[in-house]
Design a protein around this motif. Structure first.
Motif, PDB file in Angstrom:
ATOM      1  N   SER A 250       0.817  -1.221   0.000  1.00  0.00           N
ATOM      2  CA  SER A 250       0.000   0.000   0.000  1.00  0.00           C
ATOM      3  C   SER A 250       0.844   1.262   0.000  1.00  0.00           C
ATOM      4  CB  SER A 250      -0.935   0.006   1.217  1.00  0.00           C
ATOM      5  OG  SER A 250      -1.821  -1.090   1.179  1.00  0.00           O
ATOM      6  N   GLY A 251       2.179   1.096   0.048  1.00  0.00           N
ATOM      7  CA  GLY A 251       3.074   2.245   0.032  1.00  0.00           C
ATOM      8  C   GLY A 251       3.466   2.762   1.405  1.00  0.00           C
ATOM      9  N   ASN A 252       2.994   2.105   2.485  1.00  0.00           N
ATOM     10  CA  ASN A 252       3.386   2.524   3.835  1.00  0.00           C
ATOM     11  C   ASN A 252       4.857   2.224   4.078  1.00  0.00           C
ATOM     12  OD1 ASN A 252       0.682   3.289   4.680  1.00  0.00           O
ATOM     13  ND2 ASN A 252       0.224   1.092   4.720  1.00  0.00           N
ATOM     14  N   ILE A 253       5.572   3.176   4.663  1.00  0.00           N
ATOM     15  CA  ILE A 253       7.007   3.033   4.894  1.00  0.00           C
ATOM     16  C   ILE A 253       7.257   2.855   6.389  1.00  0.00           C
ATOM     17  CG2 ILE A 253       9.275   4.076   4.605  1.00  0.00           C
ATOM     18  CD1 ILE A 253       8.137   5.720   2.303  1.00  0.00           C
ATOM     19  N   THR A 254       7.793   1.701   6.770  1.00  0.00           N
ATOM     20  CA  THR A 254       8.038   1.368   8.173  1.00  0.00           C
ATOM     21  C   THR A 254       9.527   1.155   8.400  1.00  0.00           C
ATOM     22  OG1 THR A 254       5.882   0.273   8.320  1.00  0.00           O
ATOM     23  CG2 THR A 254       7.477  -0.218  10.055  1.00  0.00           C
ATOM     24  N   GLN A 255      10.054   1.760   9.463  1.00  0.00           N
ATOM     25  CA  GLN A 255      11.458   1.567   9.819  1.00  0.00           C
ATOM     26  C   GLN A 255      11.579   0.325  10.694  1.00  0.00           C
ATOM     27  OE1 GLN A 255      14.106   4.950  10.565  1.00  0.00           O
ATOM     28  NE2 GLN A 255      14.556   4.056  12.571  1.00  0.00           N
ATOM     29  N   LEU A 256      12.290  -0.692  10.186  1.00  0.00           N
ATOM     30  CA  LEU A 256      12.471  -1.940  10.918  1.00  0.00           C
ATOM     31  C   LEU A 256      13.639  -1.869  11.900  1.00  0.00           C
ATOM     32  CD1 LEU A 256      12.020  -4.479   7.966  1.00  0.00           C
ATOM     33  CD2 LEU A 256      10.291  -3.703   9.592  1.00  0.00           C
ATOM     34  N   LEU A 257      14.673  -1.169  11.498  1.00  0.00           N
ATOM     35  CA  LEU A 257      15.873  -1.039  12.326  1.00  0.00           C
ATOM     36  C   LEU A 257      16.609   0.237  11.925  1.00  0.00           C
ATOM     37  CD1 LEU A 257      16.972  -3.078  14.463  1.00  0.00           C
ATOM     38  CD2 LEU A 257      18.662  -3.783  12.780  1.00  0.00           C
ATOM     39  N   PRO A 258      17.040   1.036  12.922  1.00  0.00           N
ATOM     40  CA  PRO A 258      16.830   0.868  14.363  1.00  0.00           C
ATOM     41  C   PRO A 258      15.365   1.029  14.745  1.00  0.00           C
ATOM     42  CG  PRO A 258      17.833   2.990  13.881  1.00  0.00           C
ATOM     43  CD  PRO A 258      17.813   2.241  12.604  1.00  0.00           C
ATOM     44  N   ASN A 259      14.984   0.380  15.856  1.00  0.00           N
ATOM     45  CA  ASN A 259      13.632   0.525  16.361  1.00  0.00           C
ATOM     46  C   ASN A 259      13.688   0.895  17.842  1.00  0.00           C
ATOM     47  OD1 ASN A 259      13.695  -2.038  17.952  1.00  0.00           O
ATOM     48  ND2 ASN A 259      13.738  -2.988  15.903  1.00  0.00           N
ATOM     49  N   ASP A 260      12.534   1.017  18.482  1.00  0.00           N
ATOM     50  CA  ASP A 260      12.503   1.504  19.865  1.00  0.00           C
ATOM     51  C   ASP A 260      13.107   0.516  20.856  1.00  0.00           C
ATOM     52  OD1 ASP A 260      11.347   3.780  18.932  1.00  0.00           O
ATOM     53  OD2 ASP A 260       9.305   3.284  19.585  1.00  0.00           O
ATOM     54  N   HIS A 261      13.192  -0.759  20.474  1.00  0.00           N
ATOM     55  CA  HIS A 261      13.768  -1.763  21.363  1.00  0.00           C
ATOM     56  C   HIS A 261      15.219  -2.087  21.019  1.00  0.00           C
ATOM     57  CE1 HIS A 261       9.871  -2.391  23.149  1.00  0.00           C
ATOM     58  NE2 HIS A 261       9.338  -2.682  21.974  1.00  0.00           N
ATOM     59  N   ARG A 262      15.548  -2.008  19.753  1.00  0.00           N
ATOM     60  CA  ARG A 262      16.934  -2.248  19.312  1.00  0.00           C
ATOM     61  C   ARG A 262      17.372  -1.013  18.533  1.00  0.00           C
ATOM     62  NH1 ARG A 262      19.359  -6.968  15.593  1.00  0.00           N
ATOM     63  NH2 ARG A 262      17.203  -7.099  14.873  1.00  0.00           N
ATOM     64  N   LYS A 263      18.094  -0.150  19.201  1.00  0.00           N
ATOM     65  CA  LYS A 263      18.436   1.164  18.640  1.00  0.00           C
ATOM     66  C   LYS A 263      19.732   1.147  17.843  1.00  0.00           C
ATOM     67  CE  LYS A 263      15.965   3.635  22.315  1.00  0.00           C
ATOM     68  NZ  LYS A 263      14.878   4.093  21.451  1.00  0.00           N
ATOM     69  N   ILE A 264      20.210  -0.036  17.506  1.00  0.00           N
ATOM     70  CA  ILE A 264      21.470  -0.164  16.781  1.00  0.00           C
ATOM     71  C   ILE A 264      21.405   0.534  15.425  1.00  0.00           C
ATOM     72  CG2 ILE A 264      20.704  -2.404  15.882  1.00  0.00           C
ATOM     73  CD1 ILE A 264      23.632  -3.248  15.768  1.00  0.00           C
ATOM     74  N   SER A 265      22.422   1.322  15.121  1.00  0.00           N
ATOM     75  CA  SER A 265      22.530   1.948  13.796  1.00  0.00           C
ATOM     76  C   SER A 265      23.941   1.794  13.225  1.00  0.00           C
ATOM     77  CB  SER A 265      22.167   3.431  13.868  1.00  0.00           C
ATOM     78  OG  SER A 265      23.027   4.116  14.756  1.00  0.00           O
ATOM     79  N   LEU A 266      24.869   1.267  14.022  1.00  0.00           N
ATOM     80  CA  LEU A 266      26.234   0.994  13.569  1.00  0.00           C
ATOM     81  C   LEU A 266      26.427  -0.519  13.582  1.00  0.00           C
ATOM     82  CD1 LEU A 266      29.080   1.869  12.755  1.00  0.00           C
ATOM     83  CD2 LEU A 266      29.635   2.093  15.190  1.00  0.00           C
ATOM     84  N   PHE A 267      26.784  -1.081  12.429  1.00  0.00           N
ATOM     85  CA  PHE A 267      26.838  -2.522  12.255  1.00  0.00           C
ATOM     86  C   PHE A 267      28.265  -2.965  11.932  1.00  0.00           C
ATOM     87  CE2 PHE A 267      22.681  -0.951  11.276  1.00  0.00           C
ATOM     88  CZ  PHE A 267      21.807  -1.868  11.831  1.00  0.00           C
ATOM     89  N   LYS A 268      28.595  -4.177  12.361  1.00  0.00           N
ATOM     90  CA  LYS A 268      29.913  -4.748  12.114  1.00  0.00           C
ATOM     91  C   LYS A 268      29.952  -5.434  10.757  1.00  0.00           C
ATOM     92  CE  LYS A 268      32.102  -3.751  15.962  1.00  0.00           C
ATOM     93  NZ  LYS A 268      33.324  -2.905  15.946  1.00  0.00           N
ATOM     94  N   GLY A 269      31.008  -5.208  10.003  1.00  0.00           N
ATOM     95  CA  GLY A 269      31.168  -5.875   8.729  1.00  0.00           C
ATOM     96  C   GLY A 269      31.378  -7.366   8.908  1.00  0.00           C
ATOM     97  N   GLY A 270      30.804  -8.180   7.986  1.00  0.00           N
ATOM     98  CA  GLY A 270      30.984  -9.620   8.031  1.00  0.00           C
ATOM     99  C   GLY A 270      30.061 -10.340   8.987  1.00  0.00           C
ATOM    100  N   HIS A 271      29.179  -9.623   9.690  1.00  0.00           N
ATOM    101  CA  HIS A 271      28.259 -10.252  10.632  1.00  0.00           C
ATOM    102  C   HIS A 271      26.863 -10.267  10.032  1.00  0.00           C
ATOM    103  CE1 HIS A 271      26.848 -11.482  14.647  1.00  0.00           C
ATOM    104  NE2 HIS A 271      25.778 -10.773  14.359  1.00  0.00           N
ATOM    105  N   VAL A 272      26.173 -11.401  10.149  1.00  0.00           N
ATOM    106  CA  VAL A 272      24.807 -11.507   9.642  1.00  0.00           C
ATOM    107  C   VAL A 272      23.841 -11.054  10.736  1.00  0.00           C
ATOM    108  CG1 VAL A 272      23.020 -13.059   8.760  1.00  0.00           C
ATOM    109  CG2 VAL A 272      25.410 -13.424   8.121  1.00  0.00           C
ATOM    110  N   TYR A 273      23.083 -10.010  10.457  1.00  0.00           N
ATOM    111  CA  TYR A 273      22.073  -9.497  11.383  1.00  0.00           C
ATOM    112  C   TYR A 273      20.692  -9.973  10.933  1.00  0.00           C
ATOM    113  CZ  TYR A 273      25.703  -6.352  13.127  1.00  0.00           C
ATOM    114  OH  TYR A 273      26.847  -5.846  13.677  1.00  0.00           O
TER     115      TYR A 273
END
Length: 360
Positions: A250-273
């Motif tokens: 329907s065109g709704n845009i939802t932010q999956l990550l970061p979210n209110d419970h997992r606020k991570i925005s910096l990710f490690k290279g080579g790791h599967v999230y």
């Protein structure tokens, strides 16, 4: 894995039908069909074989497929000095996004010498052209300094023939005259691709830690039905800042990550999230309306621009603007001298993974 000619097969290579692969003692391999429908595990010693019907055999016995998600869960890639990423799950490394965009972003001040014969509009035009030329030159220097590009393993081209067509302006500030020179500050974006038209992109080399920033986002399958649970996976070739979004049918845009419970925005290279993971307080289940959906990742080597979102419960947040506004605001990278390399600027990468949902 060693093929019939005795040549080693890299972890992220494809396995051909009708050919035997030797699996060494104490070795363990994980692989999947490219559509994500079937996944397998096998342990050595022995010989691995895929017949023309797609059946997988180890030492003559058929291997039963396993859920792909279980193969990916908790896996990380080992990064060794001077080597490509190793130990990557087959589906995770060979995944090809439906769409991807690469660019470099620079903050540049352009200058033009003032004289009595030049009108203000001419000074502004000259200063702007000077700034765009600087940005394009810096982008070229940055890409050509990359080891894989320098060695000819990866090739690139800009999406324009000159600074006018190759450089987009994200922000602009007219600084006026100083010491008889007119100055204009711009935040410029220079899009590029890693392979010329007509050439097959070297997708597996893009996931080397030496390559320009690349982030893969994917799901186990491309098609889901009502009630199915969806997991999203994410992996980059280097450390990166990111925002992961979902655009429903329907065109709704939802932010999956970061979210209110997992606020991570910096990710490690080579790791599967994985999204959702244990720290998230939501699940992704397919329900109507059905149709085409997209999972987007926006990534950079510097922090992304701020995004105004509203809570919709379960820790998730909704963006009420358009997709263009989403991309534009995210590209407002926080570039400071401490956050960039000697060439200056920030790397930006965007990938889209499409999937389809249907009713039972």
């Amino acid at each position: 894995l060693i093929d019939s000619s005795g040549k080693p097969v890299e972890e992220y290579d494809s396995i051909q039908t009708g050919q035997k692969y030797r699996l060494l003692s104490q070795a363990r391999v994980q692989f999947a069909s490219q559509d994500g429908e079937r996944a397998y595990e096998a342990a050595g010693p022995g010989y691995l074989f895929v017949d023309s019907e797609g059946k997988v055999l180890l030492n003559g016995s058929i291997i039963t497929p396993k859920p792909l998600e279980s193969l990916l869960k908790g896996l990380t890639a080992n990064v060794s000095s001077g080597q490509d990423l190793a130990g990557l799950p087959f589906r995770g490394i060979l995944v090809v996004p439906d769409h991807e965009k690469r660019s470099l972003v620079y903050c540049v001040t352009g200058r033009a010498d003032a004289d009595n014969e030049k009108a203000l509009a001419q000074l502004q035009e000259s200063a702007l052209e000077n700034a765009k030329g600087q940005a394009l030159s810096m982008a070229m220097k940055h890409i050509e300094s990359n080891r894989l590009v320098k060695d000819g393993i990866l090739k690139y081209r800009f999406l324009g023939a000159d600074s006018d067509s190759a450089v987009s302006i994200l922000e602009r500030k007219d600084l006026g005259l100083e010491n008889n020179r007119y100055r204009i500050w711009i935040k410029a974006e220079i899009p590029y691709v890693l392979s010329p038209e007509g050439e097959k992109p070297a997708k597996k080399k893009e996931m080397s830690s030496k390559a320009p920033l690349t982030v893969r986002v994917w799901t186990a399958r491309k098609r889901y039905r009502q009630g199915d649970t969806v997991s999203v996976f994410l992996m980059g070739n280097r450390d990166f800042h990111a925002r992961i979004m979902n655009i429903d049918s329907s065109g709704n845009i939802t932010q999956l990550l970061p979210n209110d419970h997992r606020k991570i925005s910096l990710f490690k290279g080579g790791h599967v999230y994985k999204i959702p993971d244990n720290d998230d307080h939501f699940t992704i289940k397919v329900r109507g309306p059905y149709g085409k959906e997209k999972v987007l990742v926006y990534a950079s080597n510097v922090p992304l621009g701020q995004l105004v979102t509203q809570s919709i419960g379960q820790g998730l947040r909704r963006f009420s603007g358009t997709r263009y506004q989403l991309g534009f605001q995210t590209r407002a990278l926080y570039i400071t001298p401490q956050q960039v390399d000697s060439n200056g600027g920030g790397e930006f990468y965007e990938a889209t993974w499409e999937l389809e949902t249907k009713g039972r």
